[in-house]
Write an enzyme that holds these catalytic residues in place. Sequence first.
Site, PDB file in Angstrom:
ATOM      1  N   ASN A   7       0.875  -1.172   0.000  1.00  0.00           N
ATOM      2  CA  ASN A   7       0.000   0.000   0.000  1.00  0.00           C
ATOM      3  C   ASN A   7       0.913   1.224   0.000  1.00  0.00           C
ATOM      4  O   ASN A   7       1.497   1.577   1.014  1.00  0.00           O
ATOM      5  CB  ASN A   7      -0.887  -0.023   1.258  1.00  0.00           C
ATOM      6  CG  ASN A   7      -1.851   1.147   1.304  1.00  0.00           C
ATOM      7  OD1 ASN A   7      -1.810   2.039   0.455  1.00  0.00           O
ATOM      8  ND2 ASN A   7      -2.722   1.141   2.288  1.00  0.00           N
ATOM      9  N   ARG A  91      -2.553  -2.075  -3.498  1.00  0.00           N
ATOM     10  CA  ARG A  91      -3.743  -1.254  -3.332  1.00  0.00           C
ATOM     11  C   ARG A  91      -3.661  -0.106  -4.341  1.00  0.00           C
ATOM     12  O   ARG A  91      -2.655   0.592  -4.422  1.00  0.00           O
ATOM     13  CB  ARG A  91      -3.777  -0.693  -1.918  1.00  0.00           C
ATOM     14  CG  ARG A  91      -4.927   0.251  -1.753  1.00  0.00           C
ATOM     15  CD  ARG A  91      -4.899   0.930  -0.410  1.00  0.00           C
ATOM     16  NE  ARG A  91      -6.051   1.799  -0.292  1.00  0.00           N
ATOM     17  CZ  ARG A  91      -6.051   2.932   0.399  1.00  0.00           C
ATOM     18  NH1 ARG A  91      -4.961   3.319   1.025  1.00  0.00           N
ATOM     19  NH2 ARG A  91      -7.126   3.664   0.470  1.00  0.00           N
ATOM     20  N   HIS A 180     -12.722   3.083  -0.009  1.00  0.00           N
ATOM     21  CA  HIS A 180     -12.741   2.056   1.052  1.00  0.00           C
ATOM     22  C   HIS A 180     -13.471   0.792   0.596  1.00  0.00           C
ATOM     23  O   HIS A 180     -13.970   0.030   1.430  1.00  0.00           O
ATOM     24  CB  HIS A 180     -13.454   2.571   2.336  1.00  0.00           C
ATOM     25  CG  HIS A 180     -12.748   3.676   3.054  1.00  0.00           C
ATOM     26  ND1 HIS A 180     -13.422   4.745   3.594  1.00  0.00           N
ATOM     27  CD2 HIS A 180     -11.443   3.868   3.326  1.00  0.00           C
ATOM     28  CE1 HIS A 180     -12.557   5.568   4.170  1.00  0.00           C
ATOM     29  NE2 HIS A 180     -11.341   5.055   4.024  1.00  0.00           N
ATOM     30  N   ARG A 241     -11.105  16.040   7.197  1.00  0.00           N
ATOM     31  CA  ARG A 241     -11.898  16.417   6.016  1.00  0.00           C
ATOM     32  C   ARG A 241     -13.302  16.839   6.420  1.00  0.00           C
ATOM     33  O   ARG A 241     -13.891  16.243   7.325  1.00  0.00           O
ATOM     34  CB  ARG A 241     -11.994  15.239   5.038  1.00  0.00           C
ATOM     35  CG  ARG A 241     -10.683  14.881   4.402  1.00  0.00           C
ATOM     36  CD  ARG A 241     -10.861  13.759   3.376  1.00  0.00           C
ATOM     37  NE  ARG A 241      -9.635  13.007   3.272  1.00  0.00           N
ATOM     38  CZ  ARG A 241      -9.561  11.684   3.191  1.00  0.00           C
ATOM     39  NH1 ARG A 241     -10.661  10.947   3.176  1.00  0.00           N
ATOM     40  NH2 ARG A 241      -8.399  11.096   3.103  1.00  0.00           N
ATOM     41  N   GLU A 384      -8.017  -4.954   5.303  1.00  0.00           N
ATOM     42  CA  GLU A 384      -7.875  -4.676   3.870  1.00  0.00           C
ATOM     43  C   GLU A 384      -6.714  -5.449   3.255  1.00  0.00           C
ATOM     44  O   GLU A 384      -6.795  -5.894   2.112  1.00  0.00           O
ATOM     45  CB  GLU A 384      -7.701  -3.168   3.650  1.00  0.00           C
ATOM     46  CG  GLU A 384      -9.003  -2.422   3.928  1.00  0.00           C
ATOM     47  CD  GLU A 384      -8.830  -0.913   4.036  1.00  0.00           C
ATOM     48  OE1 GLU A 384      -9.093  -0.232   3.053  1.00  0.00           O
ATOM     49  OE2 GLU A 384      -8.451  -0.439   5.113  1.00  0.00           O
TER      50      GLU A 384
END
Length: 397
Positions: A7, A91, A180, A241, A384
């Site tokens: 990743n 990823r 996601h 965010r 993940e």
Amino acid sequence: MNILVINCGSSSLKYQLINMKNEEVLAKGLAERIGIYGSRLKHTPKDGDSVIVEGAMPSHKDAVKYVLDALMNKEYGVISSTDEINAVGHRVVHGGEEFNKSTLLTDDVLEAVEKCSDLAPLHNPANLIGINACKELMPETPMVGVFDTAFHQTMPEKAFLYGIPYEYYEKHKIRRYGFHGTSHSFVSKRTAEILGKDIEDLKIVVCHLGNGASICAVDGGKSVDTSMGLTPLEGLIMGTRSGDIDPAIIEFLYKKEKLNLEEIMNILNKKSGALGISQVSSDFRDIEEEMDKGNKQAKTTMDVYAYRVAKYVGSYAAAMNGIDAIVFTAGLGENNKDVRKEICDYLEFLGVDVDDEKNNCRGIEKDFSKDGAKVRSLVVPTNEELMIAQETKEIVQ
Ligand code: AMP
């Protein structure tokens, strides 16, 4: 079969080497500060202590070299040669409309991924650099791309179109993509297993509440709506965010604060959300600590956060004509019982009913609903990396 999961961010690289026979993590780690002063690798072998390897990593290729050296190190390594890495799963953040599933990374595919960089200028270029670095160092090893957006490609048009002129979708592919996806897919599948039901028969809302946060309506195993949009900025309040705002705020800030577009976007991405409202931290552990000291702004932050999540769950219950399970995952979802409780309390009208004692858990799989609750409430830790490894295995086999 051993699969290396990579990743790659703009200045970091996370990895796990997983033995797919028993899905055991053989080693994992993180290379940080790539391309800047003070780069280092933290490597943790199974059954061993973490080691820190310091050294120059001017490029991602150097970082991958450090990772491979650590994996093969005589003292703390777990393999003796790169031949023991059978495939690499990468990823990839944005797959646009091109990719609705994981794909072998051939030259043609890489060209298509590069085209998606327009849609994710902060993420895709870094992912590509990581892929190319691995390809150079392990040219014979198959590489697979697992896209954050792919799981959401099942969303219908009514969920992915924005209310702006249609030509912008046609010309620039401006639409909701969602992110996601690997986590939402993993968690919804695992939820069906835990509940002992066929996923085809379930309507699940997955709340991935980490530093980045998104929520997904999964109907019969397919994503039918999700809160992140063209970019990961839309939707829930996140660590830094803003999530959903009135788009006219951008013009308002431009006029009132004399900020340019770049500065405004930086504020919405990096200085808003929980950090912006609380003025304490983007981390809910710090926010809770302040709440305990009586900081009202910290309490307000928690309230705004939970209220937004609950509203999304309600809207997805409408979208799917009911829900069978609401599932919490990622840092906050897995570890913060108070946030879970505050969200679930809004949802009693749907049949959500929390057992406070069962909810008092952290980072473990748990159905924390009261016996007989109509809608099940669960914690399901996300994984993940394992999902990327499973997808990679399926493709290379
Ligand atoms: P993530 O991006 O999934 O690592 O999640 C980050 C968020 O999860 C932060 O807001 C943390 O406050 C929260 N979090 C992570 N670990 C814990 C923990 N052990 N206890 C409470 N909150 C946590």
